[in-house]
Design an enzyme around this catalytic site. Structure first.
Site, PDB file in Angstrom:
ATOM      1  N   ILE A  17      19.567  -9.521  17.013  1.00 25.80           N
ATOM      2  CA  ILE A  17      20.609  -9.720  16.011  1.00 25.80           C
ATOM      3  C   ILE A  17      21.997  -9.660  16.639  1.00 25.80           C
ATOM      4  CG2 ILE A  17      21.702  -8.660  13.980  1.00 25.80           C
ATOM      5  CD1 ILE A  17      18.883  -7.967  13.002  1.00 25.80           C
ATOM      6  N   ASP A  72      26.533   1.298  29.229  1.00 23.41           N
ATOM      7  CA  ASP A  72      25.382   2.107  28.819  1.00 23.41           C
ATOM      8  C   ASP A  72      25.797   2.891  27.574  1.00 23.41           C
ATOM      9  OD1 ASP A  72      23.270   3.801  28.427  1.00 23.41           O
ATOM     10  OD2 ASP A  72      23.267   4.640  30.462  1.00 23.41           O
ATOM     11  N   SER A 159      19.915  -1.040   7.799  1.00 19.00           N
ATOM     12  CA  SER A 159      18.729  -1.628   7.153  1.00 19.00           C
ATOM     13  C   SER A 159      18.374  -0.830   5.914  1.00 19.00           C
ATOM     14  CB  SER A 159      17.527  -1.636   8.108  1.00 19.00           C
ATOM     15  OG  SER A 159      16.837  -0.404   8.069  1.00 19.00           O
ATOM     16  N   TYR A 171      13.716   7.102  12.062  1.00 21.29           N
ATOM     17  CA  TYR A 171      14.347   5.814  11.750  1.00 21.29           C
ATOM     18  C   TYR A 171      15.099   5.889  10.426  1.00 21.29           C
ATOM     19  CZ  TYR A 171      14.805   0.845  10.623  1.00 21.29           C
ATOM     20  OH  TYR A 171      15.298  -0.392  10.286  1.00 21.29           O
ATOM     21  N   LYS A 175      19.204   5.597   9.751  1.00 18.09           N
ATOM     22  CA  LYS A 175      19.802   4.494   9.002  1.00 18.09           C
ATOM     23  C   LYS A 175      20.605   5.002   7.803  1.00 18.09           C
ATOM     24  CE  LYS A 175      18.461   1.135  11.581  1.00 18.09           C
ATOM     25  NZ  LYS A 175      19.460   0.441  12.445  1.00 18.09           N
ATOM     26  N   THR A 206      13.445 -11.574  15.759  1.00 15.92           N
ATOM     27  CA  THR A 206      14.000 -11.289  17.077  1.00 15.92           C
ATOM     28  C   THR A 206      12.925 -11.444  18.144  1.00 15.92           C
ATOM     29  OG1 THR A 206      13.463  -8.928  17.070  1.00 15.92           O
ATOM     30  CG2 THR A 206      15.528  -9.585  16.011  1.00 15.92           C
TER      31      THR A 206
END
Length: 319
Positions: A17, A72, A159, A171, A175, A206
């Site tokens: 993305i 990085d 998301s 996760y 988010k 992706t």
């Protein structure tokens, strides 16, 4: 070339993305700094060029100016130095920041179906050091530049995992926190004419999702029967069209602090995906029914039947 003369940063833009957003910003005429880690052989790289450098070349070919910088995003000293260089080299100009860098896709795929208490807790760092902590640092450094000019746009690529369980605990927590970063920072930046939003792309096709999740001919991994979600998803450039539309909108401050779904923006601003199609909307009743286990019923629901945003938040305890 609606963004000619504007300076943008897209983090994590060697593929996925981030790459799609950077290409669309370049196509709109912007100078786009793209970041990623030191060269690794990308999925389609030419000899002697990293994926990041390839993206920069394509940005320039499309009419913008692509500049690759190896950063990085686990190293906050490197991040700070990068923004200092941008400020110095461009006389304090920065118009757009897209926080997209992410490191957790492989770890997510490898741990699908495993409860958090059986998973190495260091998955938290893999998912959220770059995908959350770094975004906070980038937002701080970009805001300092933008506030001085009294203008700017910050986009956090997030998301629906922030309001509904997807993949794993780390996760979802990351988010939701990223969306809070958008909402809360927008309050403090509103008087400075700096717009901050989260965007929620749909399931995007992706390079990594194509590898990590089966296609329509494959067998879904245990705990992830969502193969078709990715097969029928949006291209990586569709979110880029959304970012360009926001950056080109003189009234974008009306959206600051909001969580925006890419397909909603497509309908509002009148753009479609690069294949000419309109991808599924995360608020579509048919889409939701299909992916919560009622695919037969979902076939009979037109795509335009959608839940209002408030209903999604209320149904997940977020009002």
């Amino acid at each position: 070339m609606s963004l000619a003369g504007q300076l943008a940063i897209v983090t994590g833009a060697s593929r996925g993305i981030g790459r799609g957003i950077a290409l669309q910003l370049g196509e709109a005429g912007a100078t786009v700094y793209i970041t990623g880690r030191k060269p690794e052989e990308s999925l389609n790289s030419k000899v002697g060029l990293s994926g990041l450098e390839q993206t920069a070349e394509e940005i320039t070919k499309r009419g913008g100016k692509g500049i690759a910088r190896f950063v990085d995003h686990q190293n906050m000293d490197e991040v700070k130095n990068f923004f200092e260089v941008i400020k110095k080299e461009h006389n304090g100009q920065l118009d757009i920041l897209v926080n997209n860098a992410y490191q957790g896709v492989t770890a997510i795929s490898e741990n699908i179906g495993k409860p958090f208490y059986e998973t190495d807790p260091y998955i938290w760092d893999t998912i959220n050091n770059v995908g959350l902590r770094n975004h906070y640092f980038c937002t701080v450094y970009a805001s300092r530049i933008m506030v001085a000019r009294n203008k700017g746009l910050i986009v956090n690529v997030s998301s629906g995992g922030g309001i509904r369980y997807i993949f794993n605990v780390a996760y979802g927590v990351g988010k939701q926190a990223l969306d809070r970063l958008s909402v809360d920072s927008s309050i403090e930046l509103a008087s400075k004419n700096v717009c901050v939003v989260s965007i929620w792309p749909g399931a995007a096709k992706t390079e990594l999702s194509s590898q990590s999740f089966p296609d329509e001919n494959g067998k879904p991994k245990e705990g992830l029967d969502k193969s078709m979600m990715f097969v029928n998803g949006e291209s990586v450039e569709y979110p880029g069209k959304a970012v360009v539309a926001l950056a080109s909108d003189p009234k974008r401050m009306n959206k600051t602090g909001r969580i925006l779904i890419t397909e909603d923006l497509g309908r509002e601003y009148g753009f479609v995906d690069i294949d000419g199609k309109t991808p599924p909307n995360l608020r579509s009743v048919g889409f939701i029914l299909h992916h919560v286990g009622f695919p037969t019923i979902a076939k009979f629901i037109p795509n335009w039947v959608r839940l209002p945003g408030w209903a999604i938040w209320a149904g997940n305890g977020h009002l």
